[in-house]
Design a protein around this motif. Structure first.
Motif, mmCIF file in Angstrom:
data_model
loop_
_atom_site.group_PDB
_atom_site.id
_atom_site.type_symbol
_atom_site.label_atom_id
_atom_site.label_comp_id
_atom_site.label_asym_id
_atom_site.label_seq_id
_atom_site.Cartn_x
_atom_site.Cartn_y
_atom_site.Cartn_z
ATOM 1 N N LEU A 254 12.530 -9.534 21.004
ATOM 2 C CA LEU A 254 13.241 -8.292 21.251
ATOM 3 C C LEU A 254 13.425 -7.599 19.907
ATOM 4 C CD1 LEU A 254 14.881 -6.386 23.114
ATOM 5 C CD2 LEU A 254 16.907 -7.744 22.544
ATOM 6 N N LEU A 255 12.827 -6.415 19.761
ATOM 7 C CA LEU A 255 12.923 -5.632 18.529
ATOM 8 C C LEU A 255 13.866 -4.466 18.772
ATOM 9 C CD1 LEU A 255 12.021 -4.778 15.660
ATOM 10 C CD2 LEU A 255 10.079 -3.616 16.720
ATOM 11 N N LEU A 256 14.937 -4.407 17.989
ATOM 12 C CA LEU A 256 15.907 -3.319 18.075
ATOM 13 C C LEU A 256 15.900 -2.568 16.758
ATOM 14 C CD1 LEU A 256 18.870 -5.321 19.675
ATOM 15 C CD2 LEU A 256 17.134 -3.981 20.862
ATOM 16 N N MET A 257 15.600 -1.278 16.797
ATOM 17 C CA MET A 257 15.562 -0.484 15.569
ATOM 18 C C MET A 257 16.526 0.695 15.689
ATOM 19 S SD MET A 257 12.300 1.110 13.498
ATOM 20 C CE MET A 257 11.615 -0.538 13.332
ATOM 21 N N ASP A 258 17.465 0.724 14.769
ATOM 22 C CA ASP A 258 18.480 1.755 14.743
ATOM 23 C C ASP A 258 18.461 2.417 13.358
ATOM 24 O OD1 ASP A 258 20.649 3.343 15.332
ATOM 25 O OD2 ASP A 258 22.137 1.735 15.158
ATOM 26 N N SER A 259 17.747 3.522 13.144
ATOM 27 C CA SER A 259 17.202 4.330 14.203
ATOM 28 C C SER A 259 15.819 4.838 13.799
ATOM 29 C CB SER A 259 18.126 5.521 14.477
ATOM 30 O OG SER A 259 18.109 6.409 13.392
ATOM 31 N N LEU A 260 15.056 5.263 14.812
ATOM 32 C CA LEU A 260 13.732 5.833 14.571
ATOM 33 C C LEU A 260 13.839 7.183 13.882
ATOM 34 C CD1 LEU A 260 10.718 5.253 15.146
ATOM 35 C CD2 LEU A 260 10.962 6.586 17.242
ATOM 36 N N THR A 261 14.931 7.882 14.129
ATOM 37 C CA THR A 261 15.135 9.182 13.480
ATOM 38 C C THR A 261 15.271 9.031 11.969
ATOM 39 O OG1 THR A 261 16.240 9.984 15.474
ATOM 40 C CG2 THR A 261 16.583 11.233 13.456
ATOM 41 N N ARG A 262 16.011 8.011 11.516
ATOM 42 C CA ARG A 262 16.170 7.791 10.078
ATOM 43 C C ARG A 262 14.832 7.413 9.431
ATOM 44 N NH1 ARG A 262 20.694 10.581 10.049
ATOM 45 N NH2 ARG A 262 22.481 9.504 10.970
ATOM 46 N N TYR A 263 13.991 6.719 10.180
ATOM 47 C CA TYR A 263 12.647 6.419 9.693
ATOM 48 C C TYR A 263 11.870 7.715 9.481
ATOM 49 C CZ TYR A 263 7.720 5.008 10.061
ATOM 50 O OH TYR A 263 6.365 4.853 9.848
ATOM 51 N N ALA A 264 11.956 8.622 10.453
ATOM 52 C CA ALA A 264 11.263 9.906 10.339
ATOM 53 C C ALA A 264 11.829 10.729 9.192
ATOM 54 C CB ALA A 264 11.371 10.674 11.659
ATOM 55 N N GLN A 265 13.131 10.694 9.004
ATOM 56 C CA GLN A 265 13.744 11.455 7.918
ATOM 57 C C GLN A 265 13.345 10.896 6.549
ATOM 58 O OE1 GLN A 265 17.899 11.319 8.958
ATOM 59 N NE2 GLN A 265 17.750 13.053 10.357
ATOM 60 N N ALA A 266 13.197 9.571 6.456
ATOM 61 C CA ALA A 266 12.747 8.976 5.198
ATOM 62 C C ALA A 266 11.329 9.427 4.865
ATOM 63 C CB ALA A 266 12.809 7.449 5.291
ATOM 64 N N GLN A 267 10.455 9.452 5.866
ATOM 65 C CA GLN A 267 9.095 9.931 5.641
ATOM 66 C C GLN A 267 9.091 11.409 5.289
ATOM 67 O OE1 GLN A 267 6.266 8.596 5.198
ATOM 68 N NE2 GLN A 267 5.017 10.459 5.238
ATOM 69 N N ARG A 268 10.005 12.168 5.876
ATOM 70 C CA ARG A 268 10.086 13.592 5.545
ATOM 71 C C ARG A 268 10.465 13.786 4.080
ATOM 72 N NH1 ARG A 268 14.442 17.323 8.603
ATOM 73 N NH2 ARG A 268 15.830 15.790 7.636
ATOM 74 N N GLU A 269 11.425 13.001 3.594
ATOM 75 C CA GLU A 269 11.830 13.111 2.192
ATOM 76 C C GLU A 269 10.662 12.817 1.258
ATOM 77 O OE1 GLU A 269 15.566 11.207 1.067
ATOM 78 O OE2 GLU A 269 16.105 11.113 3.183
ATOM 79 N N ILE A 270 9.900 11.790 1.588
ATOM 80 C CA ILE A 270 8.766 11.419 0.735
ATOM 81 C C ILE A 270 7.690 12.493 0.781
ATOM 82 C CG2 ILE A 270 6.913 9.733 0.441
ATOM 83 C CD1 ILE A 270 8.831 7.609 1.529
ATOM 84 N N ALA A 271 7.355 12.962 1.974
ATOM 85 C CA ALA A 271 6.280 13.940 2.126
ATOM 86 C C ALA A 271 6.627 15.257 1.436
ATOM 87 C CB ALA A 271 5.995 14.168 3.610
ATOM 88 N N LEU A 272 7.843 15.717 1.592
ATOM 89 C CA LEU A 272 8.231 16.969 0.941
ATOM 90 C C LEU A 272 8.263 16.823 -0.569
ATOM 91 C CD1 LEU A 272 11.113 18.198 3.292
ATOM 92 C CD2 LEU A 272 8.761 19.033 3.190
ATOM 93 N N ALA A 273 8.626 15.618 -1.048
ATOM 94 C CA ALA A 273 8.708 15.401 -2.498
ATOM 95 C C ALA A 273 7.343 15.462 -3.169
ATOM 96 C CB ALA A 273 9.369 14.056 -2.782
ATOM 97 N N VAL A 274 6.290 15.086 -2.439
ATOM 98 C CA VAL A 274 4.943 15.121 -3.035
ATOM 99 C C VAL A 274 4.214 16.413 -2.711
ATOM 100 C CG1 VAL A 274 4.732 12.615 -3.024
ATOM 101 C CG2 VAL A 274 3.908 13.922 -1.057
ATOM 102 N N GLY A 275 4.902 17.364 -2.079
ATOM 103 C CA GLY A 275 4.319 18.683 -1.889
ATOM 104 C C GLY A 275 3.728 18.974 -0.542
ATOM 105 N N GLU A 276 3.937 18.116 0.454
ATOM 106 C CA GLU A 276 3.398 18.407 1.786
ATOM 107 C C GLU A 276 4.210 19.530 2.427
ATOM 108 O OE1 GLU A 276 2.429 16.121 6.018
ATOM 109 O OE2 GLU A 276 3.112 14.987 4.285
ATOM 110 N N PRO A 277 3.582 20.508 2.991
ATOM 111 C CA PRO A 277 4.339 21.647 3.553
ATOM 112 C C PRO A 277 5.054 21.269 4.841
ATOM 113 C CG PRO A 277 2.005 21.895 4.007
ATOM 114 C CD PRO A 277 2.128 20.694 3.117
ATOM 115 N N PRO A 278 6.248 21.794 5.049
ATOM 116 C CA PRO A 278 6.961 21.539 6.307
ATOM 117 C C PRO A 278 6.302 22.269 7.463
ATOM 118 C CG PRO A 278 8.183 23.092 4.962
ATOM 119 C CD PRO A 278 7.022 22.628 4.122
ATOM 120 N N ALA A 279 6.432 21.681 8.658
ATOM 121 C CA ALA A 279 5.791 22.283 9.827
ATOM 122 C C ALA A 279 6.824 22.652 10.889
ATOM 123 C CB ALA A 279 4.745 21.328 10.405
ATOM 124 N N THR A 280 7.394 21.657 11.564
ATOM 125 C CA THR A 280 8.330 21.899 12.656
ATOM 126 C C THR A 280 9.739 21.531 12.229
ATOM 127 O OG1 THR A 280 6.560 21.310 14.199
ATOM 128 C CG2 THR A 280 8.790 21.413 15.091
#
Length: 465
Positions: A254-280
């Motif tokens: 049983l895998l419980l992950m709290d939360s998937l949103t924080r995972y997405a936000q961490a990737q957003r921080e990294i992507a924006l820091a290296v210059g990837e343009p925001p989309a949605t």
């Protein structure tokens, strides 16, 4: 023969035993979380060490490059960094510990223990990225899983190997519901990933939700909100990798992950820091590519192996179910349980909105009678919600609709079925029987439906007697 061995020995002494030259680069710039270095060649995902001083080295990961410049992001907070600081290349990313000896331990995002119980003694070490399973070789979802939550067992039945999302705003009860599942779900191994949440919740979850008995069969990977985004990303991947290892050993996980949103936000921080343009709504495209890659690693393995039943919490900001991360997760998961703030404000726990929730695997894993009764329950409840305003102002005329009349008489029993105490466990069979009882037993005047119709089982240490 002896001459050949002598020459090989001499060659090893002259060449192989000599220390290899250390490849070093220099830091040229740091903006925000991103460090720019030159002089070394590394692939994205490989590790480097930033030499702050002779006694201090900080691990960093290559997250991008431009020409002969590479972009690094440190795993830990970094201070005292100057232009020209040495960067030492490492041949490959590190290994992570796996094995039965991890049970009962609490790790950080790189697999180091943070529970004060001494060093780990893992059975093996493996890479962070798991092997991709051919979808045609995956074992289909064909067996029900008892999670101990009456509403989910009865109306949103989960299958072994299914991937579900818990969608809710902040403070609606996601973490409490996860804690109940850790104690009540039938699973051999539990892997908990606490990603980007409040630091105090880590200890509270371990002591109050898991308890001593639950911790004995669990591995907790914690990366609170004040960790670097790279550490939070690593913790999510480590949780999944540990679960994959146990699945490959034939365990039902049983895998419980709290939360998937924080995972997405961490990737957003990294992507924006290296210059990837925001989309949605500020999220770069790489975020929506990363979510399926993480989620698809859960589920059943090949025939004969174990399974990973996964629950991912998804934070819907402002209770917006059309949030980009929520929308992306809903499309890739095998179902979703929506928690309603309206129900939580009424003291209705767990605050599961059965109208907005669905289990996509339920029709294939339950008996036709069970499925029919669950659909009947949801139809009746939805009919009442449609006419609730008319009923409250007295505008509804009794006898206008038989279904609405039935719900008006049985609503206390239906609400009692949907409620559950934090220390109460209801197995799958009992949940189905009580659902049938609510739909077929006429109400008794002046009776308390919860005590009359619903028998709560005794619970000891979170396990039903």
């Amino acid at each position: 023969m002896s001459e050949l061995l002598r020459r090989l020995s001499q060659y090893q002494k002259d060449h192989l035993d000599k220390p290899q030259p250390r490849i070093e680069g220099r830091i040229t710039r740091m903006i925000g979380l991103t460090i720019e270095a030159v002089g070394i060649k590394c692939a994205v995902g490989e590790c480097c060490y930033i030499e702050i001083s002779q006694d201090q080295q900080i691990e960093a990961e290559v997250v991008g490059f431009s020409g002969d410049r590479i972009y690094l992001m440190p795993l830990y907070p970094i201070e005292g960094l100057q232009s020209g600081t040495k960067v030492i290349a490492v041949s490959a990313s590190g290994k992570v510990p796996v094995g039965m000896n991890l049970l009962g331990r609490v790790l950080n995002g790189v697999g180091q223990p943070i529970d004060g119980k001494g060093p780990l003694q893992p059975e093996a070490e493996t890479g962070l990225a798991g092997e991709i399973i051919n979808p045609l070789l995956r074992d289909p979802i064909k067996q029900t899983l008892d999670v101990g939550i009456r509403t989910i067992n009865g109306l949103l039945t989960v299958g072994r190997g299914q991937r579900m999302g818990l969608f809710a705003g902040s403070g609606v009860g996601k973490s409490v519901l996860l804690g109940m599942m850790t104690r009540f779900t039938e699973a051999e191994i539990i892997v908990v990933g606490l990603i980007g949440e409040r630091g105090r919740e880590v200890k509270e979850f371990i002591e109050h939700s898991l308890g001593d008995e639950g911790l004995k069969r669990s591995v907790v990977v914690a990366s609170p909100a004040d960790d670097s985004p790279l550490m939070r990303l690593r913790a999510s991947q480590l949780s999944t990798r540990i679960a994959e290892y146990f699945r490959d050993q034939g365990k039902n996980v049983l895998l419980l992950m709290d939360s998937l949103t924080r995972y997405a936000q961490a990737q957003r921080e990294i992507a924006l820091a290296v210059g990837e343009p925001p989309a949605t709504k500020g999220y770069p495209p790489s975020v929506f590519a990363k979510i399926p890659k993480l989620v698809e690693r859960a589920g059943n393995g090949e025939a004969g192996s174990g399974s990973i039943t996964a629950f991912y919490t998804v934070l819907t900001e402002g209770d917006d179910q059309q949030d980009p991360v929520a929308d992306s997760a809903r499309a890739i998961l095998d179902g979703h349980v929506v928690l309603s703030r309206r129900l939580a404000e009424q003291g209705h726990y767990p605050a599961i909105d059965i109208e907005a929730s669905i289990s996509r695997a339920m029709p294939q894993i339950v008996e036709p009678d069970h499925l029919q009764m669950a659909m009947r329950f949801k139809q009746l409840y939805s009919k009442y919600r449609q006419n609730e305003d008319l009923i409250n102002v007295g505008a509804y005329v009794k006898g206008s609709d038989p279904d609405t009349d039935f719900v008006m008489e049985n609503l206390p029993s239906m609400n009692a079925f949907l409620r559950q105490g934090i220390n109460e466990a209801f197995p799958l069979l009992q949940s189905m029987q009580q659902m049938i009882m609510v739909l077929t037993t006429p109400p008794t005047p002046n009776a308390e439906p919860e005590k009359q119709q619903l028998r709560r089982p005794a619970v000891t240490n979170g396990l039903q007697k």
